[in-house]
Design a protein around this motif. Structure first.
Motif, PDB file in Angstrom:
ATOM      1  N   GLU A  18      -1.525   3.861  11.689  1.00 44.71           N
ATOM      2  CA  GLU A  18      -2.658   3.585  10.553  1.00 44.71           C
ATOM      3  C   GLU A  18      -2.894   4.766   9.652  1.00 44.71           C
ATOM      4  OE1 GLU A  18      -6.762   5.750  10.941  1.00 44.71           O
ATOM      5  OE2 GLU A  18      -6.772   4.351  12.473  1.00 44.71           O
ATOM      6  N   LYS A  19      -1.341   5.910  10.057  1.00 45.97           N
ATOM      7  CA  LYS A  19      -1.143   6.649   8.519  1.00 45.97           C
ATOM      8  C   LYS A  19       0.371   6.393   7.953  1.00 45.97           C
ATOM      9  CE  LYS A  19      -4.086  10.455  10.195  1.00 45.97           C
ATOM     10  NZ  LYS A  19      -4.439  11.760  10.162  1.00 45.97           N
ATOM     11  N   ILE A  20       0.928   5.625   8.835  1.00 49.93           N
ATOM     12  CA  ILE A  20       2.732   5.648   8.538  1.00 49.93           C
ATOM     13  C   ILE A  20       2.760   3.923   7.725  1.00 49.93           C
ATOM     14  CG2 ILE A  20       4.959   4.924   9.443  1.00 49.93           C
ATOM     15  CD1 ILE A  20       3.780   7.271  11.405  1.00 49.93           C
ATOM     16  N   PRO A  21       2.721   3.966   6.509  1.00 50.53           N
ATOM     17  CA  PRO A  21       3.063   2.512   6.368  1.00 50.53           C
ATOM     18  C   PRO A  21       3.903   1.969   6.646  1.00 50.53           C
ATOM     19  CG  PRO A  21       3.266   4.226   4.067  1.00 50.53           C
ATOM     20  CD  PRO A  21       3.264   5.571   5.673  1.00 50.53           C
ATOM     21  N   ARG A  22       4.056   0.192   6.294  1.00 51.47           N
ATOM     22  CA  ARG A  22       5.245  -0.658   7.615  1.00 51.47           C
ATOM     23  C   ARG A  22       6.353  -0.270   6.190  1.00 51.47           C
ATOM     24  NH1 ARG A  22       2.061  -6.395   6.793  1.00 51.47           N
ATOM     25  NH2 ARG A  22       3.981  -6.387   6.659  1.00 51.47           N
ATOM     26  N   LYS A  23       7.645  -0.715   6.993  1.00 48.55           N
ATOM     27  CA  LYS A  23       8.689  -0.355   6.687  1.00 48.55           C
ATOM     28  C   LYS A  23       8.709  -1.365   5.638  1.00 48.55           C
ATOM     29  CE  LYS A  23      13.980  -1.133   7.137  1.00 48.55           C
ATOM     30  NZ  LYS A  23      13.889  -2.144   5.680  1.00 48.55           N
ATOM     31  N   ASN A  61      -1.047   4.895   4.631  1.00 51.79           N
ATOM     32  CA  ASN A  61      -1.093   3.743   5.003  1.00 51.79           C
ATOM     33  C   ASN A  61      -2.650   3.648   5.576  1.00 51.79           C
ATOM     34  OD1 ASN A  61      -1.366   0.340   4.908  1.00 51.79           O
ATOM     35  ND2 ASN A  61      -1.031   0.721   6.592  1.00 51.79           N
ATOM     36  N   ILE A  62      -3.709   5.134   4.975  1.00 51.11           N
ATOM     37  CA  ILE A  62      -4.671   4.775   5.336  1.00 51.11           C
ATOM     38  C   ILE A  62      -5.530   4.322   4.715  1.00 51.11           C
ATOM     39  CG2 ILE A  62      -7.018   6.777   5.834  1.00 51.11           C
ATOM     40  CD1 ILE A  62      -4.769   8.741   5.628  1.00 51.11           C
ATOM     41  N   LYS A 122       9.620  -1.740  -0.475  1.00 52.45           N
ATOM     42  CA  LYS A 122       8.851  -2.012  -1.556  1.00 52.45           C
ATOM     43  C   LYS A 122       8.794  -0.106  -2.507  1.00 52.45           C
ATOM     44  CE  LYS A 122       4.623  -3.340  -4.679  1.00 52.45           C
ATOM     45  NZ  LYS A 122       3.581  -3.834  -4.002  1.00 52.45           N
ATOM     46  N   PHE A 123       8.231   0.634  -2.097  1.00 53.99           N
ATOM     47  CA  PHE A 123       8.231   1.692  -3.551  1.00 53.99           C
ATOM     48  C   PHE A 123       9.575   2.689  -3.651  1.00 53.99           C
ATOM     49  CE2 PHE A 123       8.858   6.379  -2.824  1.00 53.99           C
ATOM     50  CZ  PHE A 123       7.654   6.950  -3.881  1.00 53.99           C
ATOM     51  N   VAL A 124      10.337   2.701  -2.619  1.00 56.70           N
ATOM     52  CA  VAL A 124      11.780   3.105  -3.003  1.00 56.70           C
ATOM     53  C   VAL A 124      12.378   1.946  -3.874  1.00 56.70           C
ATOM     54  CG1 VAL A 124      13.570   3.428  -2.215  1.00 56.70           C
ATOM     55  CG2 VAL A 124      11.889   4.092  -0.953  1.00 56.70           C
ATOM     56  N   ASP A 145      10.599  10.531   6.275  1.00 55.44           N
ATOM     57  CA  ASP A 145      10.260   8.862   6.838  1.00 55.44           C
ATOM     58  C   ASP A 145       9.841   8.486   5.776  1.00 55.44           C
ATOM     59  OD1 ASP A 145      12.241   7.502   8.048  1.00 55.44           O
ATOM     60  OD2 ASP A 145      10.578   8.161   9.994  1.00 55.44           O
ATOM     61  N   ILE A 146       8.402   9.305   5.478  1.00 55.79           N
ATOM     62  CA  ILE A 146       7.338   8.977   4.558  1.00 55.79           C
ATOM     63  C   ILE A 146       6.955  10.009   3.470  1.00 55.79           C
ATOM     64  CG2 ILE A 146       5.594   7.857   6.140  1.00 55.79           C
ATOM     65  CD1 ILE A 146       4.571  10.141   7.026  1.00 55.79           C
TER      66      ILE A 146
END
Length: 132
Positions: free
Chosen positions: A9-14, A57-58, A19-21, A38-39
């Motif tokens: 739950e804390k790690i954003p989906r790929k 991704n909280i 999208k961020f990058v 990775d994050i």
């Protein structure tokens, strides 16, 4: 259904990280995007300001989450905590706690706008409501 990994739950989906990058590479105020892990990303702005961004991704970032990130040796240099999903948010107490430690806590939409500013204007950035 997510696996039983408590970090899930804390790690954003790929897709969110991609999208961020891509968003950072297209932003007019960003000159470089460096992946630290990775994050964890280092964003260099055209002004020379460096943002050490921790992606999460909280669903609702709390004071406990902020505290956990701030005491982590792995992320000791962060100055931005960014919750990625459009449904995610944070508590006002978490925002204040982070800000008191000179760490910005943003949703992705807020962060994208805040990149246009430096220093305290960046740290204090808020998305304007429609009729403001």
């Amino acid at each position: 259904m997510p696996d039983s990994n408590p970090r899930y739950e804390k790690i954003p989906r790929k897709e969110s990280i991609d999208k961020f990058v891509e968003g950072m590479k297209r932003h007019d105020c960003v000159s470089e995007v460096e992946k630290v892990s990775d994050i964890y990303y280092r964003i260099t702005k055209i002004t020379g300001e460096i943002l050490n961004v921790l992606l999460t991704n909280i669903y609702i970032v709390s004071e406990a989450n902020v505290y956990e990130y701030l005491i982590s040796e792995e992320y000791k240099d962060i100055n931005v905590i960014l919750t990625m999903s459009v449904w995610n948010s944070y508590t006002l107490d978490a925002k204040k706690m982070a800000k008191d430690r000179k760490v910005a806590l943003f949703t992705y939409k807020e962060f994208y706008g805040a990149l246009n500013y430096d220093g305290d204007k960046f740290l204090n950035y808020r998305v304007k409501k429609r009729n403001q």
